[in-house]
Write a protein that holds these residues in place. Structure first.
Motif, short mmCIF file in Angstrom:
data_model
loop_
_atom_site.label_atom_id
_atom_site.label_comp_id
_atom_site.label_asym_id
_atom_site.label_seq_id
_atom_site.Cartn_x
_atom_site.Cartn_y
_atom_site.Cartn_z
N VAL A 157 0.84 -1.21 0.00
CA VAL A 157 0.00 0.00 0.00
C VAL A 157 0.87 1.25 0.00
O VAL A 157 0.57 2.24 -0.69
N HIS A 158 1.95 1.22 0.75
CA HIS A 158 2.88 2.35 0.80
C HIS A 158 3.47 2.63 -0.59
O HIS A 158 3.60 3.80 -0.99
N THR A 159 3.80 1.58 -1.32
CA THR A 159 4.34 1.73 -2.66
C THR A 159 3.33 2.39 -3.59
O THR A 159 3.70 3.21 -4.45
N LEU A 160 2.06 2.07 -3.41
CA LEU A 160 1.01 2.64 -4.26
C LEU A 160 0.69 4.08 -3.89
O LEU A 160 0.35 4.90 -4.76
N TYR A 212 3.79 5.58 14.08
CA TYR A 212 3.80 5.06 12.71
C TYR A 212 3.72 6.20 11.69
O TYR A 212 4.43 6.18 10.67
N MET A 213 2.89 7.18 11.97
CA MET A 213 2.78 8.31 11.05
C MET A 213 4.09 9.09 10.97
O MET A 213 4.54 9.45 9.88
N PHE A 214 4.69 9.33 12.12
CA PHE A 214 5.97 10.04 12.16
C PHE A 214 7.04 9.28 11.38
O PHE A 214 7.80 9.86 10.59
N LEU A 232 -1.93 8.21 6.87
CA LEU A 232 -3.21 7.70 7.37
C LEU A 232 -3.84 6.74 6.37
O LEU A 232 -4.41 5.71 6.77
N ILE A 233 -3.75 7.06 5.09
CA ILE A 233 -4.28 6.17 4.06
C ILE A 233 -3.56 4.82 4.12
O ILE A 233 -4.20 3.76 4.07
N VAL A 234 -2.24 4.86 4.22
CA VAL A 234 -1.47 3.61 4.28
C VAL A 234 -1.89 2.77 5.48
O VAL A 234 -2.12 1.56 5.36
N LEU A 235 -2.01 3.40 6.65
CA LEU A 235 -2.34 2.66 7.87
C LEU A 235 -3.76 2.12 7.83
O LEU A 235 -4.00 0.96 8.19
#
Length: 260
Positions: A157-160, A212-214, A232-235
């Motif tokens: 998801v992070h890659t996207l 996690y956001m940081f 936030l989207i990734v998490l």
């Protein structure tokens, strides 16, 4: 105790790999030049050295993940690795410790929290074979064992979401192994605190989400506004996909167990 570290050099060759040595270490495999034979003192010296070295590596890794997780992982990716625990090993070690502590407390001291975790006992059926209570119990007792699915999902998801080309899927996967492993350690702190009040178990999410956001923003080199939104989207998306996959796997397991 015999360890490969005690293999010595003979006839100017490393007996570990056969390479001609340069200096006090084999430049091919790293084998140290050691006098033949093993004494009791050598055995204990090696044991304590490796124990202290491992503990130092673990403490250095935890410290860097606490202070600057994104920068630490980028430095690790770029080659600064000698003093730190590797990402997969760190994740497996910390998550295993978390699972051990969670189930130790949950089976006894957390008995009064069963309704908090599982909801009220009900005979409602998901289908003609699996009850809601049975599925909830399985989800609580087995979900932690499937945590190894979360890092690759978040990395994907992070890659996207973050389109920067300076980090590939492998680098992002290492990043999530590290920060989720650190998150497991933080969660362990909240397990005994939850003995005081079940609210503490839910409060653990606040420092975890913030951390996690940081970490994601720092690792991705994103600006604050877009970084907060994208992290936030990734998490949210990553954890939703993880939860959906876990539910699907456990439901399938129950269906097969009732079938046979």
């Amino acid at each position: 105790m015999f360890n490969i570290q005690w293999v010595f050099w003979s006839m100017d060759k490393c007996l570990n790999c056969g390479t001609e040595p340069i200096g006090n270490y084999c430049h091919n495999c790293g084998q140290q030049k050691i006098t033949p034979g093993i004494s009791v003192k050598n055995s204990f010296d090696e044991y304590f050295y490796k124990t202290i070295y491992w503990e130092s590596s673990f403490s250095y890794t935890v410290r860097e993940l606490f202070l600057a997780p994104g920068n630490f992982v980028r430095n690790f990716i770029n080659g600064k690795r000698k003093d730190y625990v590797k990402p997969v090993g760190f994740f497996l070690m910390t998550v295993s410790f978390f699972i051990l502590m969670f189930h130790f407390f949950s089976e006894g001291y957390f008995s009064y929290m069963q309704e908090t975790f599982l909801g009220k006992n009900t005979q409602e059926m998901i289908d003609n074979k699996v009850s809601t209570s049975e599925f909830r119990q399985l989800l609580l007792s087995r979900m932690n064992y499937l945590m190894f699915l979360l890092p690759p999902i978040l990395a994907l998801v992070h890659t996207l979401v973050f389109r920067n080309k300076d980090a590939g899927f492998g680098e992002r996967l290492a990043f999530y192994f590290y920060i989720l492993g650190f998150g497991a350690l933080v969660t362990v702190i909240f397990i005994p605190l939850s003995l005081l009040t079940p609210v503490m178990w839910n409060l653990r999410l606040l420092p975890l989400i913030g951390y996690y956001m940081f970490a994601i923003i720092q690792f991705s080199k994103a600006n604050i506004i877009s970084g907060i939104f994208k992290s936030l989207i990734v998490l949210v998306v990553g954890n939703a996909l993880y939860l959906g996959l876990v539910i699907l796997l456990l439901w399938g397991y129950l269906e097969l167990s009732h079938w046979f």
